[in-house]
Design a protein around this motif. Sequence first.
Motif, short mmCIF file in Angstrom:
data_model
loop_
_atom_site.label_atom_id
_atom_site.label_comp_id
_atom_site.label_asym_id
_atom_site.label_seq_id
_atom_site.Cartn_x
_atom_site.Cartn_y
_atom_site.Cartn_z
N GLN A 181 0.83 -1.20 0.00
CA GLN A 181 0.00 0.00 0.00
C GLN A 181 0.87 1.26 0.00
N PHE A 182 2.19 1.05 0.07
CA PHE A 182 3.14 2.16 -0.06
C PHE A 182 3.72 2.09 -1.47
N TYR A 183 4.97 2.45 -1.66
CA TYR A 183 5.60 2.28 -2.97
C TYR A 183 5.98 0.81 -3.14
N MET A 184 5.53 0.22 -4.22
CA MET A 184 5.78 -1.20 -4.43
C MET A 184 7.26 -1.44 -4.73
N LYS A 185 7.80 -2.50 -4.16
CA LYS A 185 9.23 -2.77 -4.26
C LYS A 185 9.53 -3.59 -5.51
N ASN A 186 10.32 -3.01 -6.39
CA ASN A 186 10.70 -3.73 -7.61
C ASN A 186 12.22 -3.78 -7.76
N CYS A 187 12.94 -3.69 -6.63
CA CYS A 187 14.40 -3.73 -6.69
C CYS A 187 14.97 -4.31 -5.40
N GLU A 188 16.23 -4.70 -5.47
CA GLU A 188 17.01 -5.05 -4.30
C GLU A 188 18.31 -4.28 -4.36
N TYR A 189 18.93 -4.13 -3.20
CA TYR A 189 20.18 -3.37 -3.10
C TYR A 189 21.36 -4.32 -2.96
N VAL A 190 22.49 -3.88 -3.45
CA VAL A 190 23.72 -4.65 -3.35
C VAL A 190 24.83 -3.73 -2.84
N LEU A 191 25.39 -4.05 -1.68
CA LEU A 191 26.55 -3.29 -1.21
C LEU A 191 27.77 -3.74 -2.01
N PHE A 192 28.37 -2.80 -2.72
CA PHE A 192 29.57 -3.07 -3.49
C PHE A 192 30.74 -2.54 -2.67
N LEU A 193 31.47 -3.47 -2.04
CA LEU A 193 32.51 -3.14 -1.07
C LEU A 193 33.89 -3.50 -1.59
N ARG A 194 34.90 -2.95 -0.95
CA ARG A 194 36.27 -3.32 -1.27
C ARG A 194 37.06 -3.51 0.02
N LYS A 195 38.11 -4.30 -0.07
CA LYS A 195 39.07 -4.44 1.02
C LYS A 195 40.38 -3.84 0.54
N GLY A 196 40.84 -2.83 1.24
CA GLY A 196 42.08 -2.18 0.84
C GLY A 196 41.86 -1.11 -0.21
N LYS A 197 42.86 -0.93 -1.05
CA LYS A 197 42.82 0.12 -2.06
C LYS A 197 41.74 -0.16 -3.10
N ALA A 198 41.27 0.91 -3.74
CA ALA A 198 40.24 0.79 -4.76
C ALA A 198 40.74 -0.06 -5.93
N LYS A 199 39.83 -0.87 -6.43
CA LYS A 199 40.13 -1.72 -7.58
C LYS A 199 39.09 -1.45 -8.65
N TRP A 200 39.54 -1.18 -9.85
CA TRP A 200 38.61 -0.94 -10.95
C TRP A 200 37.87 -2.22 -11.32
N ILE A 201 36.64 -2.05 -11.80
CA ILE A 201 35.94 -3.19 -12.38
C ILE A 201 36.47 -3.41 -13.80
N ASN A 202 36.23 -4.57 -14.33
CA ASN A 202 36.76 -4.91 -15.65
C ASN A 202 36.07 -4.16 -16.78
N ASP A 203 34.79 -3.85 -16.61
CA ASP A 203 34.04 -3.11 -17.63
C ASP A 203 34.11 -1.62 -17.30
N ILE A 204 35.28 -1.05 -17.43
CA ILE A 204 35.50 0.34 -17.05
C ILE A 204 34.69 1.26 -17.96
N GLY A 205 33.87 2.11 -17.36
CA GLY A 205 33.09 3.07 -18.11
C GLY A 205 31.86 2.50 -18.77
N GLY A 206 31.58 1.20 -18.54
CA GLY A 206 30.46 0.60 -19.24
C GLY A 206 29.34 0.08 -18.37
N SER A 207 29.50 0.09 -17.06
CA SER A 207 28.48 -0.46 -16.16
C SER A 207 27.86 0.64 -15.32
#
Length: 225
Positions: A118-144
Amino acid sequence: MSDIRLVHNDCLKVMDALPDNCVDLILTDPPYKTIRGGDSGNRPKGMLSGDRKLFEHQTDINISEWMPKLYRVLKEGSHAYIFTNSLNLTEMLVESEKVGFKLHNVLVWEKNNCTPSQFYMKNCEYVLFLRKGKAKWINDIGGSKTVHKFNNIIGNKTHPCEKPVDLLEFYIKNSTKENDLVLDPFMGTGSCGVACKNSNRKFIGIEKDEHFFELAKKRIEEANV
C-alpha cells in the motif's frame, strides 16, 4: 568439480578454517530480516502480512557474526557484493565499515516484478559493493551503471531468495578474472556456483540447510555439461 568446493555446514565454522586473504571475490545473499506487509485493513488482494520468514535458518545468525569473517578471508584489493533490502541496509553498511570494508557504491538490481504494497511497491534489491584495501577498478571500465536490469525468476524457484544466474555472472566477470576464487558463504541452491562454473571461476559454496545443499550440488554438477 576440482575447482568447485561445496560444504554442507555452518558458514561461521567453515570460514574459521579458511586462511587469511584466500579468496578473490565474495558474492553472497545472506539471510536477513524481511519487511512486514503493513497494518492497514485496506491492503491489495494477496498482500503479505506479518514478519516473513522465508526459510528455516533465515534469522539464525547476526550480521556482526559473519561480516568480520568475510573481511578476513578476502584478499587485499578485492571486491565483495552483498545483497540486502531497505530494512537491513543501514546495519549491514555500518557492520561492513566497522570491520574494515570500504563502500564503493550501493548498486540496485531492478527486477521485472514487484512486491505488492500500500506504499511504494518494491521492484528492486540493493547490493553493497565493497572493497578491502585500495580501490580496484571493475573490468568493464566506463560501461556499467549502478542500476542493473535483470529479470527475476518468476515461479519454479529452487530457493525463496534465488537470484538470476546472469546477474551473478555480471558481477563475477566485472570483479575477477578466469580461475579466480569466489566465495558464497550463504550458497542457497547454488546460483553463484553455476555462475562461476559458466564463467570459468573457482568456487567455494557453503550451505547449512541440507535440502538446499543437495539442490545446489545437483545444479552445479549439471551446469555447463
